[in-house]
Design a protein around this motif. Structure first.
Motif, mmCIF file in Angstrom:
data_model
loop_
_atom_site.group_PDB
_atom_site.id
_atom_site.type_symbol
_atom_site.label_atom_id
_atom_site.label_comp_id
_atom_site.label_asym_id
_atom_site.label_seq_id
_atom_site.Cartn_x
_atom_site.Cartn_y
_atom_site.Cartn_z
ATOM 1 N N UNK A 1 0.825 -1.212 0.000
ATOM 2 C CA UNK A 1 0.000 0.000 0.000
ATOM 3 C C UNK A 1 0.859 1.262 0.000
ATOM 4 N N UNK A 2 2.114 1.157 -0.426
ATOM 5 C CA UNK A 2 3.006 2.319 -0.388
ATOM 6 C C UNK A 2 2.484 3.465 -1.251
ATOM 7 N N UNK A 3 1.949 3.157 -2.433
ATOM 8 C CA UNK A 3 1.393 4.210 -3.295
ATOM 9 C C UNK A 3 0.169 4.846 -2.647
ATOM 10 N N UNK A 4 -0.637 4.034 -1.993
ATOM 11 C CA UNK A 4 -1.815 4.542 -1.308
ATOM 12 C C UNK A 4 -1.397 5.487 -0.179
ATOM 13 N N UNK A 5 -0.388 5.095 0.586
ATOM 14 C CA UNK A 5 0.088 5.935 1.675
ATOM 15 C C UNK A 5 0.702 7.232 1.145
ATOM 16 N N UNK A 6 1.385 7.129 0.018
ATOM 17 C CA UNK A 6 2.007 8.313 -0.571
ATOM 18 C C UNK A 6 0.971 9.328 -1.034
ATOM 19 N N UNK A 7 -0.246 8.860 -1.287
ATOM 20 C CA UNK A 7 -1.308 9.765 -1.738
ATOM 21 C C UNK A 7 -1.891 10.588 -0.596
ATOM 22 N N UNK A 8 -1.465 10.312 0.629
ATOM 23 C CA UNK A 8 -2.012 11.016 1.786
ATOM 24 C C UNK A 8 -3.067 10.239 2.545
ATOM 25 N N UNK A 9 -3.366 9.035 2.062
ATOM 26 C CA UNK A 9 -4.362 8.185 2.725
ATOM 27 C C UNK A 9 -3.943 7.862 4.152
ATOM 28 N N UNK A 10 -4.915 7.830 5.053
ATOM 29 C CA UNK A 10 -4.664 7.442 6.437
ATOM 30 C C UNK A 10 -5.540 6.240 6.777
ATOM 31 N N UNK A 11 -4.952 5.293 7.459
ATOM 32 C CA UNK A 11 -5.699 4.097 7.855
ATOM 33 C C UNK A 11 -6.717 4.432 8.927
ATOM 34 N N UNK A 12 -7.743 3.599 8.999
ATOM 35 C CA UNK A 12 -8.722 3.734 10.071
ATOM 36 C C UNK A 12 -8.065 3.457 11.416
ATOM 37 N N UNK A 13 -8.661 3.938 12.492
ATOM 38 C CA UNK A 13 -8.124 3.763 13.843
ATOM 39 C C UNK A 13 -9.036 2.813 14.615
ATOM 40 N N UNK A 14 -8.612 1.571 14.861
ATOM 41 C CA UNK A 14 -9.429 0.666 15.686
ATOM 42 C C UNK A 14 -9.437 1.130 17.135
ATOM 43 N N UNK A 15 -10.535 0.888 17.828
ATOM 44 C CA UNK A 15 -10.615 1.287 19.232
ATOM 45 C C UNK A 15 -11.534 0.349 19.994
ATOM 46 N N UNK A 16 -11.425 0.435 21.307
ATOM 47 C CA UNK A 16 -12.315 -0.298 22.193
ATOM 48 C C UNK A 16 -12.804 0.658 23.273
ATOM 49 N N UNK A 17 -14.094 0.596 23.573
ATOM 50 C CA UNK A 17 -14.699 1.416 24.619
ATOM 51 C C UNK A 17 -15.640 0.531 25.420
ATOM 52 N N UNK A 18 -16.215 1.089 26.477
ATOM 53 C CA UNK A 18 -17.183 0.350 27.276
ATOM 54 C C UNK A 18 -18.597 0.608 26.755
ATOM 55 N N UNK A 19 -19.416 -0.420 26.824
ATOM 56 C CA UNK A 19 -20.811 -0.306 26.399
ATOM 57 C C UNK A 19 -21.601 0.524 27.410
ATOM 58 N N UNK A 20 -22.893 0.674 27.145
ATOM 59 C CA UNK A 20 -23.732 1.501 28.011
ATOM 60 C C UNK A 20 -23.836 0.964 29.435
ATOM 61 N N UNK A 21 -23.506 -0.325 29.632
ATOM 62 C CA UNK A 21 -23.564 -0.886 30.980
ATOM 63 C C UNK A 21 -22.319 -0.561 31.793
ATOM 64 N N UNK A 22 -21.331 0.070 31.149
ATOM 65 C CA UNK A 22 -20.120 0.484 31.847
ATOM 66 C C UNK A 22 -19.100 -0.601 32.076
#
Length: 771
Positions: free
Chosen positions: A496-517
């Motif tokens: 994906x070097x050409x894709x990165x060179x175009x300024x593309x940024x990968x998505x950011x995976x994350x984890x959070x707590x649900x509504x139950x905390x």
């Protein structure tokens, strides 16, 4: 100084300040955002992975991307060699001569190939015609061709009629004619009628109830190609659904059977076995079953009818009957000669039973007369082994705080089952891996080790595994493994070097707590490539609430997901949050909103976004938008009505806003029967008076999945409540808007830019690869 001029000064100053805070969004900005759509990012990805198409001798082919010549490559695992599948230049010249059209070697008009039985001819389809390339010539071809898919299952992919079902020996093809079944001799073309009492709305093998419609018969051939298992579907008293086209002159009325929750009459299936060689219909000695499967709101499964298995000798038929609200499953065995049926065992769920997600996860093991059964009885989706002679449980096959997601194949001789599982990697419970275990519950092994989402494909002879693994932000690697999971060699690594060179940024995976905390939930986030952490950015929440799936979908790598990256480039933070009450986790996790689909994971979305804002101060909690399609449309309008102080802008596309107006199987499975659930309280039109923000509704008027009156009921309720809203109608479009998809995308961008970003979008910008 003129007092009118004095009064105008603060307004002018305010407008100037606003213009500085929200600079104009221009056509150039939209063009930059458009570079983050798939038709612009895909050409920048090199060595874009392998999607193996297996041949019967354990070789497989794949096609390289157009940027690398679009060549068909054949790989031979046994010899560790790869070569071009054919002479591309000669085929292009021969095809041009045969069709009168000009084709080049690097841009051949097909993606799938097969070989003739003698291995000398190459077979492919162009413009709905089948051709064979042999001895330097391209000629028309009418042979039946089979290939093997990623699960090692063989199926017809070329030749014949798509509305026919071919027998295992490829000598017979069954089709529907005038609501009855007929068989065609493949060699002679002779047609023989198999059933005679099929009539309109009470036909054989019909696939025409609810949102699922097809002219292809639903049936299962016996292994000896002499019998078929199917049904006669009685819909004579079932309510009709209607759609009306838009045209000059009298409109065309489309009418079909579409039962709704609470209807007294729903489609019922009378199970039959049909002798093909000497036509005879044998009705099984059991009451008709509701139009249901253990899997989903459709009775199809794999290449045929879900929950139906023949014994190897075609003497017995094993099937599962699902009751109307998916709470009771009965596993039964029928005598194929007499039609006598006996019950092997049953299982009851307090909420709803399901046997898998992509395909049913239970099997009949003919050689040992056993049932490999899927159940969530211990709160996790696992496999259990039953004796089909007496219906007694022999042992639990898989155990642990993880989920069997798909039974890939069962080696009855060696008594080993191969399956995919989620939840074995601590990093992300949605990462899938290929595993195996003995039917006695011993010898568990992960065949595709390593964190990441694995997609594995068996060779037809079962000697090799092609494993492609990746993460949402890490591109794929494809390796060849043996059946012990040992890596033999690396086949491809996506660049994906050409894709990165175009300024593309990968998505950011994350984890959070649900509504139950306390419950961990997971998601993805996109930010502008030129993110300024000192600024504040409005949030767009893309939602699909399930409960049969979720917002994220696949957890494998993808350069873009819909228009999330594009919206981020316009100045938004975009999130997808996989909320509670979605599958692929524990049973209790999935059931958290059972009986109230209107929860729609919305509490999880809110608490998740708030946690992200605490971590990333550039997220503006005062400007939160939301959008979704289908179930996501239902959730979006619900968000605007139930949480009007949090969600300020919403776009609800093709939503099933009142599940009393969506096909019966869906609501009755996840909400329960009408008399036991609060359908009225969940209906969006009854909450429309709560709207405070900006809401756009959209629907196709020829939507045969979610009928358009779902959206029109909400529109009418908003009008009654004197609420301003926006409405986009696609007069002749289906559920997904077809040719108008990019138009809807542009309207979506405009709506968020204007109402959430506070800027004026460029007028009538056109999105698409071919402007």
């Amino acid at each position: 100084m003129n007092r009118f001029l004095l009064a105008a000064i603060p307004v002018s100053m305010a407008l100037t300040a606003g213009a500085q805070q929200h600079p104009a969004i221009t056509a150039r900005d939209y063009a930059r955002a458009e570079t983050r759509l798939s038709f612009n990012t895909e050409p920048l990805i090199q060595r874009n992975g392998i999607h193996p198409n297996w041949l019967s001798d354990d070789r497989f082919y794949y096609r390289t991307p157009a940027a690398q010549g679009g060549e068909f490559i054949i790989y031979n695992p046994a010899k560790a060699t790869k070569a071009r599948a054919f002479d591309h230049q000669k085929l292009a010249a021969a095809l041009s001569a045969a069709t009168g059209k000009q084709y080049s070697a690097t841009n051949l008009p097909f993606n799938t190939i097969s070989f003739s039985d003698d291995g000398k001819g190459l077979i492919f389809r162009v413009d709905d015609k089948q051709w064979k390339f042999e001895n330097g010539r391209v000629v028309p071809d009418a042979s039946e061709v089979t290939t093997t898919n990623a699960r090692g299952r063989r199926g017809r992919t070329m030749g014949g009629n798509p509305n026919e079902v071919l027998s295992p020996d490829k000598q017979k093809a069954v089709f529907i004619k005038d609501f009855n079944l007929w068989v065609r001799d493949v060699k002679t073309g002779q047609q023989t009628q198999l059933t005679t009492d099929g009539i309109k709305d009470n036909g054989y093998a019909t696939d025409n109830a609810g949102w699922a419609q097809s002219n292809r018969p639903i049936l299962v051939w016996s292994p000896d190609s002499k019998k078929i298992a199917t049904f006669q579907q009685d819909e004579r008293k079932v309510n009709n659904m209607y759609l009306v086209s838009t045209k000059v002159g009298a409109p065309k009325l489309t009418e079909w059977k579409y039962p709704l929750p609470g209807d007294k009459e729903i489609p019922m299936l009378t199970r039959v076995i049909i002798n093909v060689d000497s036509p005879k219909v044998l009705k099984l000695q059991c009451a008709p079953d509701p139009h249901r499967s253990t899997l989903s709101d459709d009775i199809k499964g794999g290449a045929g009818w879900a929950d139906v298995y023949w014994s190897d000798d075609a003497a017995k038929l094993v099937f599962a009957s699902t009751n109307r609200d998916h709470k009771v499953e009965k596993v039964r065995m029928a005598d194929a000669e007499t039609g006598a049926v006996r019950e092997i065992f049953d299982e009851t769920s307090k909420t709803q039973f399901e046997s898998g997600w992509d395909d049913v996860n239970w099997r009949y093991l003919s050689k040992s007369n056993e049932i490999l059964w899927f159940s969530e009885r211990d709160n996790w989706g696992h496999l259990y082994l039953y004796d089909a002679n007496n219906g007694k449980l022999k042992n639990q096959v898989t155990k642990g705080d993880w989920v069997v997601t798909n039974v890939v194949k069962v080696d009855e001789k060696n008594r080993v089952v191969y399956f995919t599982a989620d939840g074995l990697e601590a990093e992300n419970p949605y990462f899938s891996q290929l595993c195996k275990i003995g039917l006695d519950g011993k010898g568990f092994m992960v065949l595709t080790p390593g964190a990441g989402n694995h997609t594995a494909s068996f060779s037809p002879k079962g000697n090799y595994i092609v494993d492609t693994y990746s993460k949402p932000d890490v591109p794929p690697v494809t390796v060849l493994r043996n059946l012990k999971g040992k890596q033999l060699l690396e086949l491809e690594k996506v660049n994906i070097s050409k894709l990165q060179a175009s300024g593309w940024k990968a998505t950011v995976p994350f984890s959070v707590k649900a509504h139950d905390g306390k419950t961990d939930i997971y998601g993805l986030m996109w930010v502008p490539a030129n993110l300024d952490p000192n600024k504040k950015y409005p949030v767009i929440d893309y939602i699909y609430p399930g409960p049969q799936g979720g917002s994220v979908g696949s957890w494998s790598f993808s350069a873009v997901r819909g228009d999330n990256s594009a919206l981020a480039e316009l100045g938004f933070v975009v999130v997808e949050i996989e909320g509670t009450s979605n599958p692929l986790r524990s049973k209790s996790f999935h059931d958290m909103a059972y009986g109230d689909m209107a929860q729609n994971t919305l509490a999880d979305q809110i608490t998740g976004i708030k946690q992200l804002a605490a971590k990333y101060p550039y997220i503006d909690l005062d400007r939160v938008g939301i959008w979704g399609h289908s179930g996501g449309g239902f959730a979006t309008a619900g968000a605007m009505f139930r949480y009007p102080d949090f969600f300020k802008v919403g776009i609800a596309e093709s939503g099933n806003h009142d599940n009393r107006n969506y096909e019966d199987n869906w609501g009755e499975r996840y909400n329960g029967l009408l008399e036991n659930a609060t359908y009225d309280e969940q209906a969006n039109q009854n909450l429309a008076k709560n709207l405070k923000g900006k809401l756009m509704l959209a629907h196709g008027l020829m939507d045969d999945n979610v009928p358009p009156q779902n959206t029109l009921l909400v529109a009418e309720a908003l009008e009654k409540a004197n609420k301003s809203f926006d409405l986009v109608i696609f007069p002749n479009s289906p559920h997904g808007y077809g040719q108008y998809s990019y138009y809807m995308m542009r309207r979506r961008w405009d709506y968020f830019v204007k109402n959430l970003l506070g800027a004026e979008p460029p007028a009538d910008y056109k999105i698409g690869p071919n402007k």
